[in-house]
Scaffold this active site. Sequence first.
Site, PDB file in Angstrom:
ATOM      1  N   ARG A  26     -52.189  22.852  47.183  1.00 51.26           N
ATOM      2  CA  ARG A  26     -51.982  24.118  47.891  1.00 51.26           C
ATOM      3  C   ARG A  26     -53.241  24.977  47.919  1.00 51.26           C
ATOM      4  NH1 ARG A  26     -45.977  25.202  47.854  1.00 51.26           N
ATOM      5  NH2 ARG A  26     -46.367  27.317  48.545  1.00 51.26           N
ATOM      6  N   ASP A  44     -45.493  23.838  43.273  1.00 47.51           N
ATOM      7  CA  ASP A  44     -44.538  24.693  43.990  1.00 47.51           C
ATOM      8  C   ASP A  44     -44.226  25.908  43.104  1.00 47.51           C
ATOM      9  OD1 ASP A  44     -42.546  23.993  46.479  1.00 47.51           O
ATOM     10  OD2 ASP A  44     -41.592  25.347  45.043  1.00 47.51           O
ATOM     11  N   TYR A  82     -55.228  26.499  50.942  1.00 44.98           N
ATOM     12  CA  TYR A  82     -54.630  27.699  51.537  1.00 44.98           C
ATOM     13  C   TYR A  82     -54.757  28.893  50.584  1.00 44.98           C
ATOM     14  CZ  TYR A  82     -50.965  30.569  53.793  1.00 44.98           C
ATOM     15  OH  TYR A  82     -50.258  31.570  54.410  1.00 44.98           O
ATOM     16  N   ASP A  83     -54.317  28.701  49.329  1.00 41.36           N
ATOM     17  CA  ASP A  83     -54.307  29.816  48.367  1.00 41.36           C
ATOM     18  C   ASP A  83     -55.726  30.341  48.119  1.00 41.36           C
ATOM     19  OD1 ASP A  83     -51.811  28.691  48.228  1.00 41.36           O
ATOM     20  OD2 ASP A  83     -51.717  28.601  46.045  1.00 41.36           O
ATOM     21  N   THR A 132     -37.234  30.403  43.279  1.00 40.18           N
ATOM     22  CA  THR A 132     -36.791  31.522  44.125  1.00 40.18           C
ATOM     23  C   THR A 132     -37.853  31.901  45.159  1.00 40.18           C
ATOM     24  OG1 THR A 132     -37.707  33.302  42.755  1.00 40.18           O
ATOM     25  CG2 THR A 132     -35.499  32.495  42.172  1.00 40.18           C
ATOM     26  N   ARG A 133     -37.378  32.507  46.245  1.00 38.68           N
ATOM     27  CA  ARG A 133     -38.244  33.113  47.257  1.00 38.68           C
ATOM     28  C   ARG A 133     -37.534  34.366  47.760  1.00 38.68           C
ATOM     29  NH1 ARG A 133     -40.928  29.585  45.431  1.00 38.68           N
ATOM     30  NH2 ARG A 133     -42.335  28.129  46.496  1.00 38.68           N
ATOM     31  N   ARG A 192     -42.587  28.765  40.993  1.00 36.31           N
ATOM     32  CA  ARG A 192     -41.239  28.844  40.425  1.00 36.31           C
ATOM     33  C   ARG A 192     -40.460  30.024  41.001  1.00 36.31           C
ATOM     34  NH1 ARG A 192     -38.466  25.523  39.101  1.00 36.31           N
ATOM     35  NH2 ARG A 192     -37.148  27.058  38.075  1.00 36.31           N
TER      36      ARG A 192
HETATM   37  P1  NAD Z   1     -48.178  29.976  62.573  1.00 35.48           P
HETATM   38  O1  NAD Z   1     -48.641  28.632  62.119  1.00 35.48           O
HETATM   39  O2  NAD Z   1     -46.971  30.073  63.421  1.00 35.48           O
HETATM   40  O3  NAD Z   1     -49.344  30.748  63.326  1.00 35.48           O
HETATM   41  C1  NAD Z   1     -50.702  30.540  63.061  1.00 35.48           C
HETATM   42  C2  NAD Z   1     -51.434  30.560  64.406  1.00 35.48           C
HETATM   43  O4  NAD Z   1     -52.850  30.389  64.162  1.00 35.48           O
HETATM   44  C3  NAD Z   1     -51.012  29.411  65.319  1.00 35.48           C
HETATM   45  O5  NAD Z   1     -50.780  29.906  66.618  1.00 35.48           O
HETATM   46  C4  NAD Z   1     -52.200  28.462  65.282  1.00 35.48           C
HETATM   47  O6  NAD Z   1     -52.319  27.674  66.453  1.00 35.48           O
HETATM   48  C5  NAD Z   1     -53.359  29.431  65.078  1.00 35.48           C
HETATM   49  N1  NAD Z   1     -54.533  28.809  64.447  1.00 35.48           N
HETATM   50  C6  NAD Z   1     -54.577  28.054  63.327  1.00 35.48           C
HETATM   51  N2  NAD Z   1     -55.847  27.680  63.066  1.00 35.48           N
HETATM   52  C7  NAD Z   1     -56.625  28.233  64.033  1.00 35.48           C
HETATM   53  C8  NAD Z   1     -58.011  28.223  64.317  1.00 35.48           C
HETATM   54  N3  NAD Z   1     -58.875  27.525  63.538  1.00 35.48           N
HETATM   55  N4  NAD Z   1     -58.469  28.885  65.408  1.00 35.48           N
HETATM   56  C9  NAD Z   1     -57.617  29.566  66.215  1.00 35.48           C
HETATM   57  N5  NAD Z   1     -56.289  29.621  65.999  1.00 35.48           N
HETATM   58  C10 NAD Z   1     -55.805  28.962  64.921  1.00 35.48           C
HETATM   59  O7  NAD Z   1     -47.993  30.838  61.241  1.00 35.48           O
HETATM   60  P2  NAD Z   1     -47.366  32.285  61.009  1.00 35.48           P
HETATM   61  O8  NAD Z   1     -46.186  32.122  60.155  1.00 35.48           O
HETATM   62  O9  NAD Z   1     -47.260  33.014  62.292  1.00 35.48           O
HETATM   63  O10 NAD Z   1     -48.508  32.947  60.119  1.00 35.48           O
HETATM   64  C11 NAD Z   1     -49.472  33.848  60.653  1.00 35.48           C
HETATM   65  C12 NAD Z   1     -50.361  34.347  59.530  1.00 35.48           C
HETATM   66  O11 NAD Z   1     -49.582  34.970  58.515  1.00 35.48           O
HETATM   67  C13 NAD Z   1     -51.174  33.250  58.847  1.00 35.48           C
HETATM   68  O12 NAD Z   1     -52.475  33.735  58.576  1.00 35.48           O
HETATM   69  C14 NAD Z   1     -50.427  33.018  57.561  1.00 35.48           C
HETATM   70  O13 NAD Z   1     -51.274  32.562  56.534  1.00 35.48           O
HETATM   71  C15 NAD Z   1     -49.877  34.400  57.253  1.00 35.48           C
HETATM   72  N6  NAD Z   1     -48.672  34.328  56.407  1.00 35.48           N
HETATM   73  C16 NAD Z   1     -47.483  33.918  56.929  1.00 35.48           C
HETATM   74  C17 NAD Z   1     -46.357  33.845  56.097  1.00 35.48           C
HETATM   75  C18 NAD Z   1     -45.008  33.417  56.613  1.00 35.48           C
HETATM   76  O14 NAD Z   1     -44.051  33.371  55.831  1.00 35.48           O
HETATM   77  N7  NAD Z   1     -44.835  33.129  57.885  1.00 35.48           N
HETATM   78  C19 NAD Z   1     -46.474  34.159  54.736  1.00 35.48           C
HETATM   79  C20 NAD Z   1     -47.709  34.545  54.246  1.00 35.48           C
HETATM   80  C21 NAD Z   1     -48.804  34.643  55.087  1.00 35.48           C
HETATM   81  N1  UDP Z   2     -38.141  23.741  50.171  1.00 29.97           N
HETATM   82  C1  UDP Z   2     -36.986  22.979  50.026  1.00 29.97           C
HETATM   83  N2  UDP Z   2     -36.595  22.187  51.063  1.00 29.97           N
HETATM   84  C2  UDP Z   2     -37.271  22.126  52.246  1.00 29.97           C
HETATM   85  C3  UDP Z   2     -38.449  22.913  52.397  1.00 29.97           C
HETATM   86  C4  UDP Z   2     -38.865  23.710  51.326  1.00 29.97           C
HETATM   87  O1  UDP Z   2     -36.314  23.004  48.993  1.00 29.97           O
HETATM   88  O2  UDP Z   2     -36.836  21.385  53.146  1.00 29.97           O
HETATM   89  C5  UDP Z   2     -38.541  24.621  49.057  1.00 29.97           C
HETATM   90  C6  UDP Z   2     -40.008  24.488  48.636  1.00 29.97           C
HETATM   91  O3  UDP Z   2     -40.150  23.467  47.674  1.00 29.97           O
HETATM   92  C7  UDP Z   2     -40.271  25.880  48.072  1.00 29.97           C
HETATM   93  C8  UDP Z   2     -39.394  26.810  48.924  1.00 29.97           C
HETATM   94  O4  UDP Z   2     -38.403  25.964  49.509  1.00 29.97           O
HETATM   95  O5  UDP Z   2     -39.823  25.967  46.742  1.00 29.97           O
HETATM   96  C9  UDP Z   2     -40.150  27.524  50.027  1.00 29.97           C
HETATM   97  O6  UDP Z   2     -40.891  26.586  50.739  1.00 29.97           O
HETATM   98  P1  UDP Z   2     -41.723  26.953  52.047  1.00 29.97           P
HETATM   99  O7  UDP Z   2     -42.483  25.714  52.440  1.00 29.97           O
HETATM  100  O8  UDP Z   2     -40.836  27.573  53.038  1.00 29.97           O
HETATM  101  O9  UDP Z   2     -42.738  28.108  51.596  1.00 29.97           O
HETATM  102  P2  UDP Z   2     -43.659  28.359  50.308  1.00 29.97           P
HETATM  103  O10 UDP Z   2     -43.486  27.263  49.315  1.00 29.97           O
HETATM  104  O11 UDP Z   2     -45.036  28.414  50.861  1.00 29.97           O
HETATM  105  O12 UDP Z   2     -43.177  29.645  49.779  1.00 29.97           O
END
Ligand code: NAD
Ligand code: UDP
Length: 329
Positions: A140, A269, A143-144, A208-209, A271
Amino acid sequence: MRILVTGGAGFIGSHLIDRLMAANHEVICLDNFYTGHKRNILRWMGNPYFELVRHDITEPIRLEVDQIYHLACPASPVHYQYNPVKTVKTNVLGTLNMLGLAKRVKARFFLASTSEVYGDPEVHPQPEEYRGSVNPIGIRSCYDEGKRMAETLAFDYHRQNDVEIRVVRIFNTYGPRMLENDGRVVSNFIVQALSGQPLTVYGDGSQTRSFCYVSDLVEGFIRLMNSEHTGPINIGNPGEYTILQLAETIQKMVNPDVEVQYKPLPQDDPRRRQPDITKARQLLDWEPSIPLQAGLEKTIADFKARMEANGTLSENLLNYPSEKAVTAL
Ligand code: NAD
Ligand code: UDP
Protein backbone atom coordinates in the site's frame (compact mmCIF):
# COMPACT_ATOMS: atom_id res chain seq x y z
CA MET A 1 -13.37 32.01 -11.11
CA ARG A 2 -11.53 29.72 -13.50
CA ILE A 3 -10.97 26.45 -11.69
CA LEU A 4 -8.86 23.42 -12.65
CA VAL A 5 -9.94 20.01 -11.35
CA THR A 6 -7.30 17.30 -11.88
CA GLY A 7 -8.85 13.84 -11.88
CA GLY A 8 -12.15 15.55 -12.75
CA ALA A 9 -13.51 12.60 -14.75
CA GLY A 10 -13.24 10.35 -11.68
CA PHE A 11 -15.77 9.57 -8.98
CA ILE A 12 -15.22 12.48 -6.55
CA GLY A 13 -13.86 14.89 -9.18
CA SER A 14 -17.00 14.68 -11.32
CA HIS A 15 -19.27 15.40 -8.32
CA LEU A 16 -17.06 18.38 -7.46
CA ILE A 17 -17.33 19.66 -11.05
CA ASP A 18 -21.14 19.44 -10.85
CA ARG A 19 -21.06 21.74 -7.81
CA LEU A 20 -18.56 24.18 -9.35
CA MET A 21 -20.48 24.42 -12.65
CA ALA A 22 -23.75 24.95 -10.75
CA ALA A 23 -22.04 27.85 -8.93
CA ASN A 24 -21.25 29.46 -12.34
CA HIS A 25 -17.50 28.94 -12.33
CA GLU A 26 -15.44 28.20 -15.44
CA VAL A 27 -14.10 24.67 -15.04
CA ILE A 28 -11.19 22.89 -16.70
CA CYS A 29 -11.27 19.13 -16.15
CA LEU A 30 -7.90 17.46 -16.60
CA ASP A 31 -7.72 13.67 -16.70
CA ASN A 32 -5.84 10.78 -18.33
CA PHE A 33 -8.90 8.48 -17.99
CA TYR A 34 -7.01 5.78 -16.08
CA THR A 35 -9.95 5.24 -13.70
CA GLY A 36 -12.10 8.18 -14.82
CA HIS A 37 -14.70 8.14 -17.57
CA LYS A 38 -16.20 10.66 -19.99
CA ARG A 39 -19.73 9.60 -19.03
CA ASN A 40 -19.17 11.19 -15.59
CA ILE A 41 -18.81 14.64 -17.16
CA LEU A 42 -20.94 14.11 -20.27
CA ARG A 43 -23.58 16.58 -19.07
CA TRP A 44 -21.06 19.44 -19.27
CA MET A 45 -19.64 18.67 -22.73
CA GLY A 46 -20.60 21.46 -25.10
CA ASN A 47 -21.06 23.97 -22.28
CA PRO A 48 -18.85 26.97 -23.17
CA TYR A 49 -17.73 27.33 -19.54
CA PHE A 50 -16.44 23.75 -19.39
CA GLU A 51 -13.25 22.38 -20.97
CA LEU A 52 -11.93 18.83 -20.95
CA VAL A 53 -8.18 18.28 -21.29
CA ARG A 54 -6.80 14.77 -21.76
CA HIS A 55 -3.44 14.96 -20.04
CA ASP A 56 -1.25 12.92 -17.70
CA ILE A 57 -0.14 15.05 -14.74
CA THR A 58 3.26 13.36 -14.62
CA GLU A 59 3.99 15.71 -17.55
CA PRO A 60 3.99 19.51 -16.98
CA ILE A 61 1.20 21.66 -18.43
CA ARG A 62 0.56 25.42 -18.71
CA LEU A 63 -2.93 26.73 -17.96
CA GLU A 64 -4.27 30.02 -16.59
CA VAL A 65 -6.42 29.35 -13.52
CA ASP A 66 -7.38 30.88 -10.15
CA GLN A 67 -7.84 27.69 -8.14
CA ILE A 68 -6.61 24.10 -8.53
CA TYR A 69 -8.39 21.13 -6.95
CA HIS A 70 -5.76 18.40 -7.29
CA LEU A 71 -7.46 14.99 -7.17
CA ALA A 72 -5.72 13.03 -9.95
CA CYS A 73 -4.63 9.68 -8.50
CA PRO A 74 -6.24 6.24 -8.51
CA ALA A 75 -7.92 5.74 -5.10
CA SER A 76 -8.83 2.06 -5.01
CA PRO A 77 -6.16 -0.38 -3.74
CA VAL A 78 -6.78 -2.58 -6.81
CA HIS A 79 -6.04 0.30 -9.20
CA TYR A 80 -3.19 1.97 -7.31
CA GLN A 81 -1.42 -1.38 -6.82
CA TYR A 82 -1.78 -2.35 -10.50
CA ASN A 83 1.18 -0.13 -11.44
CA PRO A 84 2.70 1.03 -8.14
CA VAL A 85 5.62 2.90 -9.73
CA LYS A 86 3.14 4.92 -11.78
CA THR A 87 1.17 5.63 -8.56
CA VAL A 88 4.32 7.07 -6.99
CA LYS A 89 5.01 9.15 -10.12
CA THR A 90 1.43 10.46 -10.14
CA ASN A 91 1.63 11.45 -6.47
CA VAL A 92 5.15 12.89 -6.51
CA LEU A 93 5.90 14.14 -10.07
CA GLY A 94 2.22 14.90 -10.70
CA THR A 95 1.81 16.92 -7.50
CA LEU A 96 5.14 18.67 -8.17
CA ASN A 97 3.92 19.69 -11.64
CA MET A 98 0.58 20.96 -10.31
CA LEU A 99 2.28 22.91 -7.50
CA GLY A 100 4.67 24.39 -10.07
CA LEU A 101 1.63 25.51 -12.06
CA ALA A 102 0.01 27.00 -8.91
CA LYS A 103 3.23 28.89 -8.15
CA ARG A 104 3.55 30.26 -11.70
CA VAL A 105 -0.02 31.52 -12.02
CA LYS A 106 -0.52 32.29 -8.29
CA ALA A 107 -3.45 29.90 -7.99
CA ARG A 108 -4.73 28.53 -4.70
CA PHE A 109 -3.85 24.80 -4.53
CA PHE A 110 -6.08 22.17 -2.91
CA LEU A 111 -4.61 18.70 -2.31
CA ALA A 112 -6.85 15.65 -1.98
CA SER A 113 -4.86 13.69 0.59
CA THR A 114 -6.12 10.66 2.47
CA SER A 115 -6.68 8.97 5.80
CA GLU A 116 -4.10 6.46 4.48
CA VAL A 117 -1.40 8.86 5.73
CA TYR A 118 -2.33 7.47 9.18
CA GLY A 119 -1.55 3.91 7.96
CA ASP A 120 -2.68 1.22 10.43
CA PRO A 121 -3.36 3.71 13.24
CA GLU A 122 -2.45 3.20 16.93
CA VAL A 123 -4.54 6.28 17.82
CA HIS A 124 -8.30 6.06 17.52
CA PRO A 125 -10.16 8.05 16.23
CA GLN A 126 -7.48 9.80 14.17
CA PRO A 127 -6.89 13.55 14.75
CA GLU A 128 -4.79 15.57 12.28
CA GLU A 129 -1.90 15.75 14.79
CA TYR A 130 -1.42 11.97 14.66
CA ARG A 131 1.62 11.22 12.49
CA GLY A 132 0.60 7.76 11.45
CA SER A 133 1.95 4.24 11.31
CA VAL A 134 2.78 3.48 7.69
CA ASN A 135 4.79 0.55 6.36
CA PRO A 136 7.18 2.24 3.89
CA ILE A 137 7.88 -0.96 1.93
CA GLY A 138 4.46 -2.65 1.78
CA ILE A 139 2.06 -3.03 -1.12
CA ARG A 140 0.00 0.00 0.00
CA SER A 141 3.01 2.30 0.44
CA CYS A 142 3.08 3.54 -3.18
CA TYR A 143 -0.19 5.27 -2.30
CA ASP A 144 0.28 6.00 1.42
CA GLU A 145 3.85 7.29 1.14
CA GLY A 146 3.02 8.94 -2.19
CA LYS A 147 0.29 10.99 -0.51
CA ARG A 148 2.54 11.76 2.46
CA MET A 149 5.14 13.13 0.02
CA ALA A 150 2.40 15.08 -1.80
CA GLU A 151 1.54 16.74 1.54
CA THR A 152 5.24 17.48 2.15
CA LEU A 153 5.54 19.09 -1.29
CA ALA A 154 2.44 21.22 -0.69
CA PHE A 155 3.77 22.53 2.63
CA ASP A 156 7.27 23.15 1.19
CA TYR A 157 5.85 25.13 -1.76
CA HIS A 158 3.80 27.07 0.79
CA ARG A 159 6.81 27.87 3.04
CA GLN A 160 9.36 28.35 0.25
CA ASN A 161 7.28 29.98 -2.50
CA ASP A 162 4.21 31.37 -0.70
CA VAL A 163 1.84 29.12 -2.64
CA GLU A 164 -1.58 29.23 -0.96
CA ILE A 165 -2.43 25.63 -0.07
CA ARG A 166 -5.39 23.72 1.34
CA VAL A 167 -4.92 20.06 2.35
CA VAL A 168 -7.82 17.72 3.03
CA ARG A 169 -7.46 14.18 4.41
CA ILE A 170 -10.35 12.21 2.94
CA PHE A 171 -11.76 9.18 4.73
CA ASN A 172 -13.54 6.38 2.78
CA THR A 173 -16.10 8.00 0.50
CA TYR A 174 -18.85 6.33 -1.52
CA GLY A 175 -21.71 7.27 -3.81
CA PRO A 176 -23.05 7.14 -7.37
CA ARG A 177 -20.47 6.87 -10.22
CA MET A 178 -18.02 4.62 -8.39
CA LEU A 179 -16.68 2.13 -10.93
CA GLU A 180 -18.35 -1.30 -10.98
CA ASN A 181 -14.93 -3.01 -11.07
CA ASP A 182 -13.42 -0.56 -8.63
CA GLY A 183 -12.49 -3.16 -6.00
CA ARG A 184 -13.49 -0.89 -3.08
CA VAL A 185 -15.67 -2.42 -0.44
CA VAL A 186 -18.92 -0.49 -0.97
CA SER A 187 -18.92 -0.94 -4.75
CA ASN A 188 -17.85 -4.60 -4.49
CA PHE A 189 -20.65 -5.50 -2.05
CA ILE A 190 -23.32 -3.63 -4.02
CA VAL A 191 -22.29 -5.15 -7.37
CA GLN A 192 -22.04 -8.62 -5.80
CA ALA A 193 -25.47 -8.33 -4.15
CA LEU A 194 -27.09 -6.97 -7.31
CA SER A 195 -25.62 -9.72 -9.49
CA GLY A 196 -26.50 -12.50 -7.02
CA GLN A 197 -22.87 -13.32 -6.12
CA PRO A 198 -21.55 -13.91 -2.56
CA LEU A 199 -20.28 -10.82 -0.70
CA THR A 200 -16.49 -11.18 -0.34
CA VAL A 201 -15.47 -10.22 3.21
CA TYR A 202 -11.68 -10.08 3.59
CA GLY A 203 -10.36 -11.49 6.88
CA ASP A 204 -13.00 -12.03 9.59
CA GLY A 205 -14.70 -8.71 8.76
CA SER A 206 -13.90 -7.17 12.17
CA GLN A 207 -11.78 -4.37 10.63
CA THR A 208 -13.62 -1.03 10.64
CA ARG A 209 -14.09 1.88 8.25
CA SER A 210 -16.12 5.10 8.37
CA PHE A 211 -18.08 5.88 5.21
CA CYS A 212 -18.84 9.40 3.97
CA TYR A 213 -21.41 10.12 1.26
CA VAL A 214 -19.88 12.02 -1.67
CA SER A 215 -22.07 15.16 -1.51
CA ASP A 216 -21.06 15.70 2.14
CA LEU A 217 -17.39 15.37 1.17
CA VAL A 218 -17.68 17.86 -1.70
CA GLU A 219 -19.35 20.40 0.61
CA GLY A 220 -16.34 20.04 2.94
CA PHE A 221 -13.92 20.54 -0.01
CA ILE A 222 -15.57 23.79 -1.07
CA ARG A 223 -15.66 25.14 2.49
CA LEU A 224 -11.98 24.34 3.04
CA MET A 225 -10.87 25.78 -0.33
CA ASN A 226 -12.62 29.06 0.39
CA SER A 227 -11.56 29.28 4.05
CA GLU A 228 -8.38 30.77 5.49
CA HIS A 229 -7.08 27.45 6.82
CA THR A 230 -4.28 25.48 5.17
CA GLY A 231 -5.21 22.23 6.91
CA PRO A 232 -4.57 19.37 6.92
CA ILE A 233 -8.20 18.83 7.85
CA ASN A 234 -9.96 15.48 8.12
CA ILE A 235 -13.20 15.21 6.16
CA GLY A 236 -15.17 12.04 6.72
CA ASN A 237 -18.18 10.59 8.46
CA PRO A 238 -17.34 9.48 12.02
CA GLY A 239 -19.93 6.67 11.94
CA GLU A 240 -17.74 3.56 12.29
CA TYR A 241 -18.79 0.09 11.02
CA THR A 242 -17.10 -3.27 10.84
CA ILE A 243 -16.83 -4.62 7.30
CA LEU A 244 -19.09 -7.52 8.32
CA GLN A 245 -21.75 -5.00 9.51
CA LEU A 246 -21.50 -3.27 6.13
CA ALA A 247 -21.89 -6.61 4.32
CA GLU A 248 -24.96 -7.47 6.39
CA THR A 249 -26.50 -4.04 5.82
CA ILE A 250 -26.09 -4.27 2.03
CA GLN A 251 -27.27 -7.89 2.07
CA LYS A 252 -30.48 -6.83 3.86
CA MET A 253 -31.03 -3.80 1.62
CA VAL A 254 -30.40 -5.50 -1.73
CA ASN A 255 -30.62 -9.25 -1.67
CA PRO A 256 -31.04 -11.33 1.53
CA ASP A 257 -30.44 -14.49 -0.55
CA VAL A 258 -26.75 -13.81 -1.20
CA GLU A 259 -24.18 -15.32 1.16
CA VAL A 260 -21.10 -13.88 2.83
CA GLN A 261 -17.87 -15.51 1.64
CA TYR A 262 -14.66 -15.02 3.65
CA LYS A 263 -11.41 -14.34 1.73
CA PRO A 264 -7.83 -13.73 2.95
CA LEU A 265 -7.10 -10.29 4.39
CA PRO A 266 -4.77 -8.28 2.09
CA GLN A 267 -1.32 -7.30 3.45
CA ASP A 268 -1.20 -4.16 5.66
CA ASP A 269 -4.99 -3.75 5.65
CA PRO A 270 -5.66 -1.14 8.41
CA ARG A 271 -7.49 -2.62 11.42
CA ARG A 272 -9.67 0.42 12.04
CA ARG A 273 -10.32 3.91 10.82
CA GLN A 274 -12.48 6.74 12.10
CA PRO A 275 -11.98 10.47 11.56
CA ASP A 276 -11.78 12.94 14.42
CA ILE A 277 -13.63 15.83 12.74
CA THR A 278 -13.33 18.39 15.57
CA LYS A 279 -11.30 20.71 13.31
CA ALA A 280 -13.75 20.51 10.40
CA ARG A 281 -16.61 21.27 12.81
CA GLN A 282 -14.85 24.20 14.47
CA LEU A 283 -12.99 25.78 11.53
CA LEU A 284 -15.34 25.03 8.62
CA ASP A 285 -18.64 24.60 10.47
CA TRP A 286 -18.88 21.32 8.55
CA GLU A 287 -20.25 17.94 9.47
CA PRO A 288 -21.77 15.15 7.39
CA SER A 289 -25.54 15.10 6.96
CA ILE A 290 -26.25 11.88 5.00
CA PRO A 291 -26.58 8.74 7.15
CA LEU A 292 -25.15 5.47 5.77
CA GLN A 293 -28.55 3.90 4.99
CA ALA A 294 -29.71 6.94 2.95
CA GLY A 295 -26.40 7.20 1.09
CA LEU A 296 -26.41 3.49 0.32
CA GLU A 297 -29.93 3.72 -1.13
CA LYS A 298 -28.84 6.37 -3.63
CA THR A 299 -25.67 4.43 -4.46
CA ILE A 300 -27.52 1.15 -4.93
CA ALA A 301 -30.04 2.88 -7.21
CA ASP A 302 -27.21 4.21 -9.39
CA PHE A 303 -25.48 0.82 -9.65
CA LYS A 304 -28.77 -0.88 -10.34
CA ALA A 305 -29.57 1.49 -13.23
CA ARG A 306 -26.13 0.90 -14.77
CA MET A 307 -26.25 -2.87 -14.32
CA GLU A 308 -29.77 -3.06 -15.70
CA ALA A 309 -28.53 -1.18 -18.78
CA ASN A 310 -25.61 -3.56 -19.35
CA GLY A 311 -27.60 -6.70 -18.49
CA THR A 312 -25.60 -7.81 -15.41
CA LEU A 313 -28.39 -7.37 -12.87
CA SER A 314 -29.68 -10.54 -11.18
CA GLU A 315 -33.15 -11.21 -12.65
CA ASN A 316 -34.98 -11.47 -9.32
CA LEU A 317 -33.88 -7.91 -8.45
CA LEU A 318 -35.43 -6.05 -11.35
CA ASN A 319 -37.90 -4.36 -8.98
CA TYR A 320 -35.31 -3.20 -6.44
CA PRO A 321 -34.60 -0.50 -5.27
CA SER A 322 -37.80 1.47 -5.12
CA GLU A 323 -38.77 4.10 -7.66
CA LYS A 324 -38.45 6.62 -4.81
CA ALA A 325 -34.76 5.84 -4.35
CA VAL A 326 -34.10 6.09 -8.10
CA THR A 327 -35.80 9.47 -8.46
CA ALA A 328 -33.95 10.79 -5.39
CA LEU A 329 -30.68 10.67 -7.39
P1 NAD B 1 -11.00 7.90 -8.99
O1 NAD B 1 -10.05 6.80 -9.32
O2 NAD B 1 -12.43 7.74 -9.35
O3 NAD B 1 -10.51 9.27 -9.63
C1 NAD B 1 -9.16 9.58 -9.87
C2 NAD B 1 -9.09 10.30 -11.21
O4 NAD B 1 -7.72 10.66 -11.47
C3 NAD B 1 -9.53 9.41 -12.38
O5 NAD B 1 -10.41 10.14 -13.21
C4 NAD B 1 -8.23 9.08 -13.09
O6 NAD B 1 -8.40 8.80 -14.47
C5 NAD B 1 -7.40 10.33 -12.81
N1 NAD B 1 -5.95 10.08 -12.87
C6 NAD B 1 -5.24 9.12 -12.25
N2 NAD B 1 -3.93 9.24 -12.53
C7 NAD B 1 -3.80 10.33 -13.34
C8 NAD B 1 -2.72 10.98 -13.97
N3 NAD B 1 -1.45 10.50 -13.84
N4 NAD B 1 -2.95 12.06 -14.75
C9 NAD B 1 -4.21 12.54 -14.91
N5 NAD B 1 -5.29 11.98 -14.33
C10 NAD B 1 -5.08 10.88 -13.56
O7 NAD B 1 -10.84 8.16 -7.43
P2 NAD B 1 -11.68 9.08 -6.43
O8 NAD B 1 -12.30 8.20 -5.44
O9 NAD B 1 -12.50 10.05 -7.18
O10 NAD B 1 -10.49 9.85 -5.69
C11 NAD B 1 -10.12 11.18 -6.03
C12 NAD B 1 -9.02 11.64 -5.09
O11 NAD B 1 -9.44 11.55 -3.74
C13 NAD B 1 -7.73 10.83 -5.21
O12 NAD B 1 -6.62 11.70 -5.13
C14 NAD B 1 -7.78 9.93 -4.00
O13 NAD B 1 -6.49 9.58 -3.55
C15 NAD B 1 -8.50 10.80 -2.98
N6 NAD B 1 -9.18 9.98 -1.96
C16 NAD B 1 -10.32 9.30 -2.25
C17 NAD B 1 -10.93 8.52 -1.26
C18 NAD B 1 -12.20 7.75 -1.51
O14 NAD B 1 -12.69 7.08 -0.60
N7 NAD B 1 -12.80 7.82 -2.68
C19 NAD B 1 -10.34 8.43 0.01
C20 NAD B 1 -9.17 9.12 0.26
C21 NAD B 1 -8.60 9.91 -0.72
N1 UDP C 1 -12.86 -5.34 1.71
C1 UDP C 1 -13.60 -6.52 1.82
N2 UDP C 1 -14.16 -7.04 0.70
C2 UDP C 1 -14.05 -6.46 -0.53
C3 UDP C 1 -13.30 -5.25 -0.64
C4 UDP C 1 -12.71 -4.72 0.51
O1 UDP C 1 -13.76 -7.08 2.90
O2 UDP C 1 -14.60 -7.01 -1.50
C5 UDP C 1 -12.29 -4.76 2.94
C6 UDP C 1 -10.80 -4.39 2.83
O3 UDP C 1 -10.00 -5.50 3.18
C7 UDP C 1 -10.72 -3.26 3.85
C8 UDP C 1 -12.08 -2.56 3.76
O4 UDP C 1 -12.96 -3.52 3.17
O5 UDP C 1 -10.58 -3.77 5.15
C9 UDP C 1 -12.08 -1.30 2.92
O6 UDP C 1 -11.48 -1.59 1.70
P1 UDP C 1 -11.40 -0.54 0.50
O7 UDP C 1 -10.57 -1.17 -0.58
O8 UDP C 1 -12.75 -0.07 0.17
O9 UDP C 1 -10.64 0.74 1.11
P2 UDP C 1 -9.38 0.95 2.07
O10 UDP C 1 -8.82 -0.37 2.49
O11 UDP C 1 -8.43 1.73 1.24
O12 UDP C 1 -9.92 1.69 3.22
